[in-house]
Design an enzyme around this catalytic site. Structure first.
Site, PDB file in Angstrom:
ATOM      1  N   PHE A 147      22.319 -31.993 -16.524  1.00 40.51           N
ATOM      2  CA  PHE A 147      23.558 -31.820 -15.782  1.00 40.51           C
ATOM      3  C   PHE A 147      23.624 -32.669 -14.529  1.00 40.51           C
ATOM      4  O   PHE A 147      24.714 -32.991 -14.051  1.00 40.51           O
ATOM      5  CB  PHE A 147      23.732 -30.347 -15.393  1.00 40.51           C
ATOM      6  CG  PHE A 147      22.851 -29.904 -14.262  1.00 40.51           C
ATOM      7  CD1 PHE A 147      23.225 -30.106 -12.933  1.00 40.51           C
ATOM      8  CD2 PHE A 147      21.619 -29.301 -14.500  1.00 40.51           C
ATOM      9  CE1 PHE A 147      22.404 -29.714 -11.892  1.00 40.51           C
ATOM     10  CE2 PHE A 147      20.790 -28.906 -13.463  1.00 40.51           C
ATOM     11  CZ  PHE A 147      21.186 -29.114 -12.151  1.00 40.51           C
ATOM     12  N   LYS A 171      23.775 -35.412 -27.081  1.00 38.07           N
ATOM     13  CA  LYS A 171      23.998 -34.010 -26.768  1.00 38.07           C
ATOM     14  C   LYS A 171      23.905 -33.871 -25.248  1.00 38.07           C
ATOM     15  O   LYS A 171      22.831 -33.735 -24.689  1.00 38.07           O
ATOM     16  CB  LYS A 171      22.949 -33.127 -27.459  1.00 38.07           C
ATOM     17  CG  LYS A 171      23.405 -31.671 -27.728  1.00 38.07           C
ATOM     18  CD  LYS A 171      23.734 -30.860 -26.501  1.00 38.07           C
ATOM     19  CE  LYS A 171      22.509 -30.498 -25.687  1.00 38.07           C
ATOM     20  NZ  LYS A 171      22.888 -29.641 -24.478  1.00 38.07           N
ATOM     21  N   GLU A 174      25.811 -28.953 -21.232  1.00 36.29           N
ATOM     22  CA  GLU A 174      27.001 -28.130 -21.442  1.00 36.29           C
ATOM     23  C   GLU A 174      27.661 -27.721 -20.132  1.00 36.29           C
ATOM     24  O   GLU A 174      28.743 -27.120 -20.144  1.00 36.29           O
ATOM     25  CB  GLU A 174      26.656 -26.897 -22.282  1.00 36.29           C
ATOM     26  CG  GLU A 174      25.546 -26.015 -21.769  1.00 36.29           C
ATOM     27  CD  GLU A 174      24.166 -26.428 -22.265  1.00 36.29           C
ATOM     28  OE1 GLU A 174      23.341 -25.521 -22.508  1.00 36.29           O
ATOM     29  OE2 GLU A 174      23.900 -27.644 -22.375  1.00 36.29           O
ATOM     30  N   ARG A 175      27.040 -28.065 -18.996  1.00 34.96           N
ATOM     31  CA  ARG A 175      27.598 -27.652 -17.702  1.00 34.96           C
ATOM     32  C   ARG A 175      28.655 -28.612 -17.173  1.00 34.96           C
ATOM     33  O   ARG A 175      29.549 -28.203 -16.429  1.00 34.96           O
ATOM     34  CB  ARG A 175      26.471 -27.508 -16.675  1.00 34.96           C
ATOM     35  CG  ARG A 175      25.483 -26.409 -17.033  1.00 34.96           C
ATOM     36  CD  ARG A 175      24.311 -26.385 -16.080  1.00 34.96           C
ATOM     37  NE  ARG A 175      23.281 -25.428 -16.498  1.00 34.96           N
ATOM     38  CZ  ARG A 175      22.087 -25.333 -15.942  1.00 34.96           C
ATOM     39  NH1 ARG A 175      21.765 -26.152 -14.951  1.00 34.96           N
ATOM     40  NH2 ARG A 175      21.210 -24.446 -16.359  1.00 34.96           N
ATOM     41  N   SER A 224      13.888 -30.579 -17.460  1.00 35.10           N
ATOM     42  CA  SER A 224      12.732 -29.924 -16.861  1.00 35.10           C
ATOM     43  C   SER A 224      11.485 -30.155 -17.707  1.00 35.10           C
ATOM     44  O   SER A 224      11.565 -30.418 -18.910  1.00 35.10           O
ATOM     45  CB  SER A 224      12.988 -28.427 -16.720  1.00 35.10           C
ATOM     46  OG  SER A 224      13.026 -27.811 -17.993  1.00 35.10           O
ATOM     47  N   CYS A 279      15.936 -35.684  -9.911  1.00 33.91           N
ATOM     48  CA  CYS A 279      14.521 -35.703 -10.266  1.00 33.91           C
ATOM     49  C   CYS A 279      13.737 -36.659  -9.384  1.00 33.91           C
ATOM     50  O   CYS A 279      12.507 -36.643  -9.385  1.00 33.91           O
ATOM     51  CB  CYS A 279      14.335 -36.054 -11.741  1.00 33.91           C
ATOM     52  SG  CYS A 279      14.804 -37.742 -12.153  1.00 33.91           S
TER      53      CYS A 279
END
Length: 494
Positions: A147, A171, A174-175, A224, A279
């Site tokens: 995200f 993919k 989804e946020r 993560s 990150c």
């Protein structure tokens, strides 16, 4: 409802499972996202597989021409893409524009794909025997993206894969999925054939379907560390090539001779930009010596207290909200744990409230001093606007602290001493190193990747490493009949 993109067309998911998309500045639901079924994921993979032979056979120069046009469209539409990022992610408009720029640089890099895919040729490696090698596309490749950079990280993946001759299924998170769809449609406007890039939305069910699908050849992931390790293990067990970039705990060493004003500016931007949801964010400041630490904390405190927090449409905002209510709760809980463990909370950002945005997911900047390496706020990736000061007695203990951490994504040192800088660059067990540069994200013609538990798999992302990841080497040794009869040879060929 946000749709999938399959074979060049928006397709509504028929899934009974949906998920809301929020504006993190207000807490309001802005859209609904269908969580794709396994059948819908399979349809995207089949579309990519069907498109692969013709796209792989397309001359690299023509693939590059699509990327040139795509790059121009990204320039033209950057402002509206940035607004969409800000609406769903919360980062400031300028920060969103910077994200698009760093993604666009990868597109510019792969405009040179004809040169990047040139092989090698050697004549007369043996009597009238020639040898040549080149790099060939893999097939259907997959990207699973986070995200925090909804535009940039996908642009680190599929332009490289597609320019190399592969087809792709993305993919995204989804946020914040809307900017992904805008950019994918621009690539089709640039002339990409249907099926070469497909986008499916979903959660773990969609991820597992992609990892297990027999026609998927390679998987790229950013997220993560626990999920990166899961993706790497499951994808590898299914026989796929996998690069999985995980979490980070990035330290910045401040030597006694450092330019303190420069170091403080660097820590403010690297620690609190994008609400710390990077990150490559600096989350640990490591001043060397007590005097250096005291000066640093004294200089940081008023800067963190004065940090301007607001919605993305506030031109004065330096930092927006975090992505979800759950993220806000997790970050606040880790701040609680730091206080309970005995760290000194110099600036507390937990109770920030903005008039008119009381339901938004806002936190102020938090600054800890006298953090120790056994505390949760040190060991865990907080992924929020929290900067911890861990005091080091000397240079060697600072280096040891960084090398002992499980993550090895990025790090930096601020110093005027060339010997210290060179020693640091050589000895630190981290993949990306900055010397008086706080966020050392490599330019597009180098490659991005950490060490230790920040990267699973043998390849970093984008740049030359990206080209190598999305292709495989083939070497051909050839000899044409000359009329000479040599007979069978049973010794190993030399």
């Amino acid at each position: 409802m946000i749709n999938n993109l399959i074979s060049g067309q928006r397709v509504a998911s028929k899934s009974e499972r949906t998920q809301p998309v929020f504006n993190p500045a207000t807490g309001e639901i802005t859209d609904q996202l269908g969580l794709s079924t396994q059948a819908e994921v399979a349809a995207a993979v089949e579309s990519a597989a069907e498109a692969f032979p013709a796209w792989a056979a397309t001359p690299p120069l023509k693939r590059a021409a699509v990327m040139f046009r795509f790059n121009e469209l990204l320039i033209k539409h950057a402002d509206e893409i940035a607004r969409e990022i800000s609406r769903e992610h919360g980062k400031t408009h300028d920060d969103a524009l910077g994200e698009i720029q760093r993604g666009k640089e990868v597109v510019e890099f792969v405009c040179g794909i004809p040169q990047l895919l040139k092989g090698e040729y050697s004549r007369n490696v043996g009597p009238k025997i020639d040898s040549f090698s080149d790099r060939q596309a893999l097939g259907v490749c997959v990207g699973i993206t986070p995200f925090n950079f909804p535009a940039m990280v996908p642009l680190w993946m599929y332009p490289v894969a597609i320019a190399c001759g592969n087809t792709f299924v993305l993919k995204p998170s989804e946020r914040d999925p809307s900017s992904v769809m805008m950019i994918a449609e621009l690539l089709h406007e640039a002339g990409l054939p249907p099926g070469v890039l497909n986008v499916v939305h979903g959660d773990k069910e969609a991820v597992d379907a992609l990892l297990d699908h027999p026609k998927v050849q390679a998987v790229s992931f950013v997220g993560s560390t626990p999920i990166a390790e899961y993706v790497f293990n499951r994808g590898s067990q299914a026989g796929k090539r996998v690069q999985a970039l995980g979490g980070a705990k990035n330290h910045m060493v401040i030597m006694p001779d450092a330019d303190l004003d420069q170091a403080v500016d660097a820590l403010m931007g690297a620690g609190f930009g994008s609400a710390g949801e990077r990150c490559m964010a600096i989350s640990v400041a490591v001043p060397v010596g007590e005097e250096t630490a005291d000066r640093l904390v004294k200089a940081l405190r008023p800067r963190v207290e004065a940090l301007k927090v607001g919605p993305a449409d506030d031109p004065d905002a330096e930092m927006g909200p975090v992505i979800t209510a759950a993220a806000k709760e997790k970050i606040s809980g880790l701040i609680d744990s730091g206080v309970a463990a005995g760290a000194e909370l110099v600036v507390d950002g937990r109770n920030l409230s903005l008039q008119g945005y009381e339901n938004g997911y806002f936190l102020g900047g938090s600054l800890f001093d006298k953090v120790t390496t056994d505390m949760d706020i040190y060991t865990q990736e907080i992924f929020g606007p929290v900067l911890s000061v861990v005091r080091a007695t000397d240079y060697d203990s600072a280096v040891k602290m960084i090398n002992d951490h499980e993550y090895g994504n990025g790090t930096a040192i601020f110093t005027r001493d060339g010997d210290a800088a060179r020693s640091f660059a050589d000895s630190i067990q981290v993949g990306m190193v900055g010397i008086n540069v706080p966020i050392p994200v490599p330019v597009a013609y180098h490659s991005f990747g950490g060490w230790k538990r920040s990267l699973f798999g043998g390849h970093s992302i984008y740049g030359p490493e990206g080209v190598n990841f999305y292709t495989r080497l083939k070497t051909v040794t050839s000899r044409w009949p000359t009329g000479i009869k040599e007979g069978a040879v049973f010794d190993f060929p030399t």
